[in-house]
Design an enzyme around this catalytic site. Structure first.
Site, PDB file in Angstrom:
ATOM      1  N   ASP A  93      20.028 -35.481  31.731  1.00 42.47           N
ATOM      2  CA  ASP A  93      20.838 -34.987  32.841  1.00 42.47           C
ATOM      3  C   ASP A  93      21.594 -36.199  33.411  1.00 42.47           C
ATOM      4  O   ASP A  93      21.116 -37.333  33.312  1.00 42.47           O
ATOM      5  CB  ASP A  93      19.933 -34.370  33.904  1.00 42.47           C
ATOM      6  CG  ASP A  93      20.705 -33.971  35.147  1.00 42.47           C
ATOM      7  OD1 ASP A  93      21.702 -33.265  35.011  1.00 42.47           O
ATOM      8  OD2 ASP A  93      20.294 -34.399  36.247  1.00 42.47           O
TER       9      ASP A  93
ATOM     10  N   ASP B 133      15.548 -34.582  36.849  1.00 41.12           N
ATOM     11  CA  ASP B 133      14.907 -34.935  38.117  1.00 41.12           C
ATOM     12  C   ASP B 133      13.644 -34.128  38.376  1.00 41.12           C
ATOM     13  O   ASP B 133      12.950 -34.351  39.360  1.00 41.12           O
ATOM     14  CB  ASP B 133      15.878 -34.803  39.286  1.00 41.12           C
ATOM     15  CG  ASP B 133      16.333 -33.363  39.522  1.00 41.12           C
ATOM     16  OD1 ASP B 133      15.734 -32.445  38.922  1.00 41.12           O
ATOM     17  OD2 ASP B 133      17.284 -33.166  40.283  1.00 41.12           O
TER      18      ASP B 133
ATOM     19  N   ASP C  41      16.162 -29.375  37.224  1.00 40.19           N
ATOM     20  CA  ASP C  41      16.167 -29.204  35.778  1.00 40.19           C
ATOM     21  C   ASP C  41      14.882 -28.581  35.258  1.00 40.19           C
ATOM     22  O   ASP C  41      14.578 -28.699  34.068  1.00 40.19           O
ATOM     23  CB  ASP C  41      16.379 -30.571  35.102  1.00 40.19           C
ATOM     24  CG  ASP C  41      17.664 -31.238  35.555  1.00 40.19           C
ATOM     25  OD1 ASP C  41      18.691 -30.557  35.570  1.00 40.19           O
ATOM     26  OD2 ASP C  41      17.624 -32.423  35.912  1.00 40.19           O
TER      27      ASP C  41
END
Length: 747
Positions: free
Chosen positions: A434, A632, A636
Site C-alpha cells: 500500500d 497499515d 487494508d
C-alpha cells in the site's frame, strides 16, 4: 469455576470468524509428541470444538470452539475433564512453580537412579562377593531402580494404551521390562542352569533416558526463556493514589481510572496516560528501539516499558488482558501453539511410528534367532530397536525452531502471529505495498513554491502561514511548519472557513484566501496564468494550495506525502533476493508512477479503491506463488487477510488492532527483509532438525538391529541405544537454539 478461569487466563480470543473463540490451557504430564497427539484427538472429539492443537514444546493446548454451540465456562470444564480422563492435567500457565517442581523432581530421580545403577557395572564385571551374593545384590539394586525410577514410564505407557495410542513410554516400558524380566527369570533359575543375566541394561536404560529427558527439559526451558521474560515485564506491585493516599497494591488489582505513581527506573504497570510530570521512557520491549521516548502531559505510556528519568503520575486506561503487553503475549503464545505446515508431516509420522518400531523389533528378534544366533543376543537386539527408535526428536524438530525464531523476531520488533507465517514468509514470491502510510510517511511537506510576478516566496509563506495557522487540516499544518522555518507568522483579524474548499482571513486589512483552485474561482479570482504549471504539479500526485490577496493570485504551494527514508533500500533488498514488488495506490496512474520512480518500483497499480485491494491480491495469487500484502493493518484489513502473508505496518501501541499475520512494531520497512531472512533461517533449521531426526532413525535402527554385526562386528547395546535416543532429542533442541545467532544480525 470462577477461580479456575482466572488462574488459567482463559479470556476468549476472537478468531477471524466472529462465531469462533479460542482458549489456551497448560497441560501437565506429557512425555512425548504422541501424548500431544492423543490429547488433540480427544479434545477434537468434543461437541462444539472446531479445532484443538497441542504444542509439545510449550505444553500448551489451544482450543478453537463455536460460541453458539458451547459457552466458555462449559468448554473449560469439558476440556479439563477430558484431559484428566486421558491421564493428564491442566495447570495454571502463569505459575512457573509446577515447572520448577518438575525440573527438580527430574533431577532428584536422575541422581537417585544413577547412584543405584553405578555399582551394578563393577559388580557384574569384577564380582567382589560370592557369585550368589553378588547376583542378589545386583538384582536388588536393579529392582529398586525398576520399581521406583522406572515407574513413571509404566504410568505413561498405561495412559497411552488406555487411550488407544502408543508413545515413548510404551517403547521404554517394553525395553526395560524385557531386559529386567529376562534377567530376573534367569536369576531365579527359570531359564535353565547359569543363564546370562543383564540387569545393568534395564537400570542403565532408565538412568540414561532420565538423563536425556532432564537435558531436554533444560534445553526447552532455554528455548522458552524469551516468552517467560515477556510475561514478567509487568511489575507485580503498583503504587496507586486513592482518596488522597498512596498505597501499594498488586498490579492485577489496578482499575481503569486509577492514578499511579512511577519513579525513575521503575516499570510502568499498565497502559496509561501521563497526567503529571515528564520523563523519557524505554520502549524497547515494545518496538525494539533502544532510544528512549520523551513523555509529557497527555502522552500515552505502555505497561511493561521502563520510566528512565523523572517521576510520572499516570492514569490507567487499559488493564488486565486489555493491555498491549497482554495482547502481545497472547499473540506470541498463539504463534508458538499454531502448527506450521511442515510440522504436520512429523506429527503423522510420529503417530504411526511406535507400532512400526515394535514390528521391526519382533522381526529383528525372529531374524537373528532363526538364523542361528543365541536367544539372548537376538533378544538384546530387539530391545535395542525398541529403545532407539522413539519419535521424540521428530516431535521437537519444528516447534522448538518456531519457538526460538518467533522469540528472536519479537526482540527485533517483528511479531509473528502464526507459526505458519514464519515458515511461509521464507517462500514468498511477490509483495504488494500500500502507498499511503506504508511506503510514504502519511505526512505532507511543502515541495514547491510558485509565485506570481512581483511576489517573493517569503511574502507568499507569510500570508499562507498566517491563515493556515487557524486550521488543523494536515495540509495547513504542513504549510505552517514550513513557513515557521522561513518567516514569522502574522496574526489574523478575522477568519471564516469554507469546508472542503479553503479559508478566508483578514491580515492588516487585506483579504487573504488560501485553498483550492475552485475556491479562488468561486470568488472570481483569475488563476489561468498558472494553470499549466498547476497541471504539471498535479499530475505528479502533488496537492496544490492556491493563495490570493485582495483578489489577486499570489502563487501556489505544492505539497506531497513524503516517502519513507528506508523505503527505497527496503525494496532494493527485496529485489536482490528475487522477490517481485508492486505498489497499490488510489492515486492517478501518473502520480503513482512518480512515487514509483522515486522508490524504484516498476509495477504500479493505481486508481484502486480501498475495497478493491483484496481483489488485486487475489489476481496476483491466481498467477501462482505466495503473495504478501503490506499495509497499515486497519484500512487494508481485507487485503491483509486475503494475502498468504499479511504484513501490518503499525506503531507498537496499535499492535493489538492489526489484522496481519506479521506486525512490524518498529514501523520500519527494512524489517520486512529481516523477517524474510529470519523465516528462511528458521525454515532451514526445521529442515535440518527433521533431516537429523529421520537420519538418526535410518542409521540407528539398522545399527540397533545388528545389520552391521556380520561384517563389521558393530552392534548397539540396549542401554547405549537409550542414551542415543535421549541425545537425539537434546541435539534437535540445541540445534534450534543456534538460531539465536541470527538474532544478533537482525538488531
Amino acid at each position: 469455576m470462577a477461580t479456575m478461569k482466572n488462574s488459567l487466563n482463559h479470556t476468549p480470543v476472537p478468531s477471524p470468524n466472529s462465531s469462533f473463540s479460542r482458549s489456551q490451557f497448560k497441560v501437565h504430564g506429557m512425555s512425548c509428541v504422541n501424548c500431544a497427539n492423543s490429547i488433540e484427538k480427544g479434545i477434537n472429539s468434543l461437541a462444539g470444538v472446531d479445532n484443538a492443537t497441542v504444542n509439545f514444546t510449550t505444553m500448551t493446548l489451544t482450543v478453537t470452539y463455536q460460541r453458539e454451540a458451547i459457552d466458555q465456562q462449559t468448554l473449560h470444564k469439558t476440556v479439563i475433564d477430558k484431559v484428566s480422563a486421558l491421564g493428564f492435567s491442566i495447570i495454571d500457565p502463569s505459575n512457573t512453580t509446577q515447572e520448577q517442581i518438575d525440573s527438580q523432581r527430574q533431577k532428584r530421580w536422575l541422581i537417585f537412579s544413577a547412584l543405584l545403577t553405578a555399582p551394578i557395572m563393577p559388580l557384574m564385571w569384577w564380582p567382589p562377593l560370592a557369585p550368589q551374593l553378588n547376583l542378589i545384590l545386583i538384582a536388588t539394586l536393579a529392582t529398586i531402580v525398576q520399581i521406583t525410577a522406572g515407574l513413571t514410564f509404566y504410568r505413561g505407557a498405561w495412559k497411552a494404551l488406555k487411550n488407544g495410542s502408543a508413545n515413548m513410554d510404551v517403547l521404554v516400558a517394553l525395553g526395560i521390562s524385557a531386559a529386567y524380566g529376562y534377567s530376573l527369570m534367569a536369576a531365579l533359575g527359570w531359564l535353565g542352569s547359569n543363564p546370562e543375566v543383564f540387569f545393568e541394561t534395564g537400570a542403565m536404560l532408565i538412568t540414561f533416558i532420565r538423563f536425556g529427558k532432564w537435558l531436554e527439559g533444560r534445553s526447552r526451558n532455554k528455548a522458552g526463556a524469551a516468552m517467560r521474560e515477556l510475561m514478567q515485564l509487568q511489575p507485580d506491585i503498583s503504587r496507586v493514589r486513592r482518596n488522597g493516599k498512596v498505597e501499594q497494591i498488586a498490579t492485577d488489582q489496578v482499575q481503569i481510572g486509577d492514578q499511579l505513581i512511577v519513579f525513575a527506573g521503575e516499570k510502568i504497570p499498565v497502559d496509561s496516560q501521563v497526567i503529571e510530570g515528564d520523563s523519557s521512557v524505554d520502549e524497547s520491549m515494545l518496538t525494539g528501539e533502544a532510544i528512549p521516548v520523551a513523555k509529557q502531559l497527555g502522552d500515552n505510556v505502555t505497561g511493561g516499558t521502563v520510566n528512565q528519568t523523572g517521576r510520572l503520575t499516570i492514569e490507567a486506561r487499559q488493564v488486565g488482558n486489555d493491555t498491549v503487553l497482554a495482547h502481545i503475549v497472547q499473540m506470541v503464545e498463539e504463534a508458538q501453539t499454531d502448527k506450521a505446515p511442515i510440522q504436520r508431516l512429523a506429527d503423522k509420522v510420529s503417530a504411526i511410528f511406535v507400532p512400526i518400531v515394535i514390528s521391526l523389533a519382533v522381526l529383528t528378534f525372529l531374524g537373528w534367532y532363526f538364523s542361528g544366533a543365541a536367544f539372548l543376543f537376538a533378544f538384546k537386539m530387539a530391545i535395542s530397536v525398541v529403545v532407539i527408535a522413539c519419535p521424540c526428536a521428530l516431535g521437537l524438530a519444528t516447534p522448538t525452531a518456531i519457538m526460538v525464531g518467533s522469540a528472536i523476531g519479537l526482540k527485533a520488533g517483528i511479531l509473528f502471529k502464526k507459526a505458519s507465517s514464519l515458515e511461509q514468509i521464507a517462500k514468498l514470491d511477490t509483495i504488494l505495498f500500500d502507498k499511503t502510510g506504508t511506503l510514504t510517511q502519511g505526512r505532507f511537506a511543502v515541495t514547491d513554491l510558485i509565485t506570481a510576478d512581483g511576489v517573493e516566496q517569503n511574502q507568499l509563506l507569510h500570508l499562507a502561514g498566517a491563515v493556515e495557522a487557524t486550521s488543523r487540516h494536515p495540509l495547513a499544518q504542513a504549510i505552517v511548519k514550513h513557513a515557521q522555518t522561513c518567516v514569522s507568522i502574522a496574526e489574523v483579524d478575522s477568519v471564516s472557513e469554507h469546508g472542503g474548499m479553503g479559508i478566508q482571513a483578514t491580515i492588516d486589512q487585506q483579504t487573504v484566501r488560501v485553498g483550492s483552485n475552485r475556491f479562488l474561482l468561486h470568488h472570481e479570482i483569475d488563476t489561468r496564468s498558472m494553470s499549466t504549471i498547476a497541471d504539471q504539479l498535479s499530475s505528479t500526485g502533488k496537492a496544490l494550495v492556491f493563495v490570493s490577496c485582495d483578489n489577486q493570485l499570489m502563487g501556489i504551494i505544492a505539497l506531497q506525502d513524503q516517502v519513507k527514508p528506508e523505503a527505497s533500500q527496503s525494496l532494493k533488498q527485496l529485489a536482490e533476493i528475487g522477490i517481485t514488488t508492486a505498489m497499490v495506490t488510489g492515486d492517478r496512474q501518473q502520480a503513482g508512477e512518480s512515487i514509483g520512480a522515486q522508490l524504484g518500483v516498476k509495477q504500479i497499480i493505481a486508481e484502486v479503491l480501498p475495497a478493491d485491494k483484496q481483489q488485486i491480491v487475489q489476481q496476483f495469487q491466481q498467477q501462482g506463488g505466495l503473495v504478501a500484502m503490506v499495509g497499515d493493518g486497519i484500512n487494508d484489513a481485507p487485503a491483509l487477510a486475503q494475502a498468504d502473508i499479511g504484513i501490518a505496518i503499525g506503531g507498537g501501541t496499535d499492535v493489538a488492532k492489526e489484522t496481519g499475520d506479521l506486525v512490524l512494531m518498529r514501523n520500519d520497512l527494512l524489517d520486512i527483509y529481516r523477517a524474510i531472512v529470519l523465516g528462511k533461517k528458521t525454515l532451514a533449521k526445521i529442515k535440518q532438525n527433521l533431516f537429523w531426526a529421520f537420519f538418526y532413525n535410518l542409521v540407528g535402527i539398522p545399527l540397533a538391529a545388528g545389520l552391521l554385526y556380520p561384517w563389521l562386528g558393530l552392534y548397539l547395546k540396549p542401554e547405549f541405544a537409550g542414551l542415543a535416543m535421549a541425545f537425539s532429542s537434546v541435539s534437535v533442541v540445541t540445534n534450534s537454539l543456534l538460531l539465536k545467532r541470527v538474532g544478533r544480525t537482525l538488531a
